[in-house]
Design an enzyme around this catalytic site. Structure first.
Site, PDB file in Angstrom:
ATOM      1  N   ASP A   1      44.493  31.531  45.547  1.00  0.00           N
ATOM      2  CA  ASP A   1      43.404  32.512  45.562  1.00  0.00           C
ATOM      3  C   ASP A   1      42.132  31.790  45.145  1.00  0.00           C
ATOM      4  O   ASP A   1      42.178  30.687  44.586  1.00  0.00           O
ATOM      5  CB  ASP A   1      43.716  33.665  44.584  1.00  0.00           C
ATOM      6  CG  ASP A   1      42.588  34.691  44.543  1.00  0.00           C
ATOM      7  OD1 ASP A   1      42.132  35.112  45.617  1.00  0.00           O
ATOM      8  OD2 ASP A   1      42.145  35.053  43.441  1.00  0.00           O
ATOM      9  N   SER A   2      41.012  32.446  45.360  1.00  0.00           N
ATOM     10  CA  SER A   2      39.732  31.867  44.949  1.00  0.00           C
ATOM     11  C   SER A   2      39.638  31.734  43.429  1.00  0.00           C
ATOM     12  O   SER A   2      38.836  30.963  42.930  1.00  0.00           O
ATOM     13  CB  SER A   2      38.596  32.756  45.452  1.00  0.00           C
ATOM     14  OG  SER A   2      38.794  34.076  44.981  1.00  0.00           O
TER      15      SER A   2
ATOM     16  N   TYR B   1      34.637  33.570  46.451  1.00  0.00           N
ATOM     17  CA  TYR B   1      34.565  33.239  47.878  1.00  0.00           C
ATOM     18  C   TYR B   1      33.874  34.390  48.647  1.00  0.00           C
ATOM     19  O   TYR B   1      33.344  34.184  49.716  1.00  0.00           O
ATOM     20  CB  TYR B   1      35.972  33.076  48.473  1.00  0.00           C
ATOM     21  CG  TYR B   1      36.703  31.794  48.151  1.00  0.00           C
ATOM     22  CD1 TYR B   1      36.244  30.898  47.180  1.00  0.00           C
ATOM     23  CD2 TYR B   1      37.876  31.469  48.828  1.00  0.00           C
ATOM     24  CE1 TYR B   1      36.946  29.735  46.907  1.00  0.00           C
ATOM     25  CE2 TYR B   1      38.566  30.302  48.569  1.00  0.00           C
ATOM     26  CZ  TYR B   1      38.105  29.436  47.600  1.00  0.00           C
ATOM     27  OH  TYR B   1      38.801  28.284  47.338  1.00  0.00           O
ATOM     28  N   GLY B   2      33.967  35.577  48.081  1.00  0.00           N
ATOM     29  CA  GLY B   2      33.559  36.787  48.808  1.00  0.00           C
ATOM     30  C   GLY B   2      32.092  36.877  49.139  1.00  0.00           C
ATOM     31  O   GLY B   2      31.671  37.691  49.957  1.00  0.00           O
TER      32      GLY B   2
ATOM     33  N   CYS C   1      44.319  35.545  48.600  1.00  0.00           N
ATOM     34  CA  CYS C   1      42.911  35.977  48.614  1.00  0.00           C
ATOM     35  C   CYS C   1      42.614  36.740  49.907  1.00  0.00           C
ATOM     36  O   CYS C   1      42.833  36.226  51.003  1.00  0.00           O
ATOM     37  CB  CYS C   1      42.042  34.726  48.532  1.00  0.00           C
ATOM     38  SG  CYS C   1      40.287  35.058  48.539  1.00  0.00           S
ATOM     39  N   ASN C   2      42.110  37.962  49.766  1.00  0.00           N
ATOM     40  CA  ASN C   2      41.758  38.752  50.956  1.00  0.00           C
ATOM     41  C   ASN C   2      40.665  38.070  51.757  1.00  0.00           C
ATOM     42  O   ASN C   2      40.701  38.061  52.988  1.00  0.00           O
ATOM     43  CB  ASN C   2      41.257  40.136  50.545  1.00  0.00           C
ATOM     44  CG  ASN C   2      42.370  41.061  50.139  1.00  0.00           C
ATOM     45  OD1 ASN C   2      42.784  41.917  50.909  1.00  0.00           O
ATOM     46  ND2 ASN C   2      42.885  40.902  48.933  1.00  0.00           N
ATOM     47  N   THR C   3      39.686  37.500  51.052  1.00  0.00           N
ATOM     48  CA  THR C   3      38.569  36.866  51.754  1.00  0.00           C
ATOM     49  C   THR C   3      39.085  35.689  52.582  1.00  0.00           C
ATOM     50  O   THR C   3      38.758  35.552  53.761  1.00  0.00           O
ATOM     51  CB  THR C   3      37.517  36.395  50.732  1.00  0.00           C
ATOM     52  OG1 THR C   3      37.124  37.514  49.935  1.00  0.00           O
ATOM     53  CG2 THR C   3      36.305  35.815  51.412  1.00  0.00           C
TER      54      THR C   3
ATOM     55  N   GLU D   1      37.150  41.039  35.989  1.00  0.00           N
ATOM     56  CA  GLU D   1      37.188  39.769  35.238  1.00  0.00           C
ATOM     57  C   GLU D   1      36.804  39.971  33.769  1.00  0.00           C
ATOM     58  O   GLU D   1      37.282  39.268  32.892  1.00  0.00           O
ATOM     59  CB  GLU D   1      36.243  38.746  35.881  1.00  0.00           C
ATOM     60  CG  GLU D   1      36.650  38.389  37.288  1.00  0.00           C
ATOM     61  CD  GLU D   1      36.952  36.918  37.491  1.00  0.00           C
ATOM     62  OE1 GLU D   1      36.594  36.103  36.634  1.00  0.00           O
ATOM     63  OE2 GLU D   1      37.571  36.600  38.533  1.00  0.00           O
TER      64      GLU D   1
ATOM     65  N   CYS E   1      41.064  43.574  48.064  1.00  0.00           N
ATOM     66  CA  CYS E   1      40.577  42.475  47.223  1.00  0.00           C
ATOM     67  C   CYS E   1      41.558  42.328  46.070  1.00  0.00           C
ATOM     68  O   CYS E   1      42.030  43.335  45.520  1.00  0.00           O
ATOM     69  CB  CYS E   1      39.182  42.798  46.690  1.00  0.00           C
ATOM     70  SG  CYS E   1      38.571  41.596  45.496  1.00  0.00           S
ATOM     71  N   THR E   2      41.846  41.078  45.723  1.00  0.00           N
ATOM     72  CA  THR E   2      42.851  40.819  44.695  1.00  0.00           C
ATOM     73  C   THR E   2      42.517  41.447  43.341  1.00  0.00           C
ATOM     74  O   THR E   2      43.414  41.699  42.543  1.00  0.00           O
ATOM     75  CB  THR E   2      42.985  39.303  44.474  1.00  0.00           C
ATOM     76  OG1 THR E   2      41.671  38.763  44.301  1.00  0.00           O
ATOM     77  CG2 THR E   2      43.669  38.641  45.629  1.00  0.00           C
ATOM     78  N   HIS E   3      41.224  41.664  43.075  1.00  0.00           N
ATOM     79  CA  HIS E   3      40.833  42.186  41.766  1.00  0.00           C
ATOM     80  C   HIS E   3      40.990  43.692  41.640  1.00  0.00           C
ATOM     81  O   HIS E   3      41.060  44.217  40.533  1.00  0.00           O
ATOM     82  CB  HIS E   3      39.374  41.837  41.478  1.00  0.00           C
ATOM     83  CG  HIS E   3      39.158  40.400  41.141  1.00  0.00           C
ATOM     84  ND1 HIS E   3      39.427  39.385  42.030  1.00  0.00           N
ATOM     85  CD2 HIS E   3      38.699  39.810  40.014  1.00  0.00           C
ATOM     86  CE1 HIS E   3      39.130  38.231  41.461  1.00  0.00           C
ATOM     87  NE2 HIS E   3      38.689  38.454  40.236  1.00  0.00           N
TER      88      HIS E   3
HETATM   89  N1  DGL Z   1      40.014  36.817  45.666  1.00  0.00           N
HETATM   90  C1  DGL Z   1      38.920  37.464  46.348  1.00  0.00           C
HETATM   91  C2  DGL Z   1      39.481  38.436  47.392  1.00  0.00           C
HETATM   92  O1  DGL Z   1      40.600  38.907  47.309  1.00  0.00           O
HETATM   93  C3  DGL Z   1      38.012  38.189  45.371  1.00  0.00           C
HETATM   94  C4  DGL Z   1      37.144  37.274  44.538  1.00  0.00           C
HETATM   95  C5  DGL Z   1      36.217  36.410  45.365  1.00  0.00           C
HETATM   96  O2  DGL Z   1      35.185  36.890  45.855  1.00  0.00           O
HETATM   97  O3  DGL Z   1      36.527  35.238  45.516  1.00  0.00           O
HETATM   98  O4  DGL Z   1      38.792  38.750  48.324  1.00  0.00           O
END
Ligand code: DGL
Length: 281
Positions: free
Chosen positions: A18-19, A50-51, A81-83, A160, A192-194
């Site tokens: 993941d990012s 990353y988003g 990571c979704n992004t 976070e 999104c993972t968060h």
């Molecule tokens: N891990 C990213 C996602 O799931 C969220 C955090 C980011 O922007 O990197 O899209």
């Protein structure tokens, strides 16, 4: 794959990246579903988020994360990571021979299954929404459902910070979700993972009539199916270990990672900079 190799590979770890630390919510789902599997996690904490970045940059970073894990004899890779899944998965799939699982397709499948009114909301980072990956998947069936999307960038820093309850997250959730709810959605993809960390407040604002789809949960289900289908499931039923590598701030990750993982995080290792291509000069 020969049978001997298959048996050997089955004892190898699953690689997850993941990012940053958000992907630990996907690891949590994997560990609940597959408690015997070892997991190697890489969080690119030096370069999160990353988003907010361009597709070209997300693709380059994702390739490097994948390379880091592929060099460690993993048997399957999860792009948590979704992004990265939205932007880079098609290219990444061609770059490795290992089975590769992203979070978009499993989330799409679950939303299509659970939406009765065929009105589906998607929330994610700006890059995920801009990529159109969720929309494309959701609109593939004929007739297609109505899709309503919204980037929710503030949810990431709130998660976070561990600021997941109370007035501020509730106000932010209303700000992002009220428009989607007014469209009459009955399923909402947490893309999104968060976002699973804010699940309670999102559920409260969305109300009972909206099914919340956690893409990470769905990806864990998909991972279990692929492992079984390919004869790669670890025969052990419990005792899998989770090893966490990050590219920056390991102590910070140790401090806040437990909330994402849902269990005590073991020692977090800072990746040796000579191992990661982006530090080469
Ligand atoms: N891990 C990213 C996602 O799931 C969220 C955090 C980011 O922007 O990197 O899209």
């Amino acid at each position: 794959m020969s049978e001997a190799f298959g048996k050997h590979a089955a004892r190898g770890p699953i690689g997850v990246f993941d990012s940053g630390i958000g992907g630990l919510t996907v690891v949590r789902a994997l560990r609940r579903r597959l408690p015997g599997e070892d997991i190697l996690y890489f969080g690119d904490t030096a370069r999160v988020p990353y988003g907010t970045k361009s597709s070209a940059t997300v693709l380059r970073f994702s390739r490097e994360c994948l390379g880091f894990l592929a060099r460690r004899q993993v048997k399957l890779l999860v792009v948590a990571c979704n992004t990265a899944s939205a932007v880079a998965l098609p290219v990444l799939s061609g770059a490795v021979e290992l089975p590769l699982i992203g979070v978009i397709a499993p989330g799409v499948a679950a939303a299509l299954e659970r939406s009765r009114r065929r009105r589906i909301g998607v929330i994610g980072t700006a890059a995920t929404i801009t990529s159109g990956a969720y929309r494309q998947g959701l609109e593939a069936p004929d007739p297609a459902p109505e899709v309503f999307e919204r980037p929710c960038p503030l949810f990431v820093p709130l998660a976070e910070e561990g600021w997941t309850e109370g007035e501020v997250p509730r106000l932010v959730a209303h700000h992002y979700l009220d428009g989607l709810l007014a469209e009459g959605i009955d399923a909402l993809i947490l893309g999104c993972t968060h976002y699973p960390l804010l699940r309670d407040v999102i559920a409260e604002v969305a109300g009972e009539g909206v099914a919340l789809i956690d893409s990470g949960e769905e990806a864990a289900r998909g991972t279990a199916a692929v492992l079984t289908a390919r004869g790669l499931a670890n025969p052990r039923q419990a005792g899998g270990r989770c090893t966490v590598y990050v590219s920056d701030r390991p102590r910070h990750v140790e401090r806040i990672g437990t909330a994402f993982l849902g269990e005590q995080l073991e020692a977090v290792t800072l990746v040796d900079q000579s191992e990661v291509p982006w530090y080469e000069r």
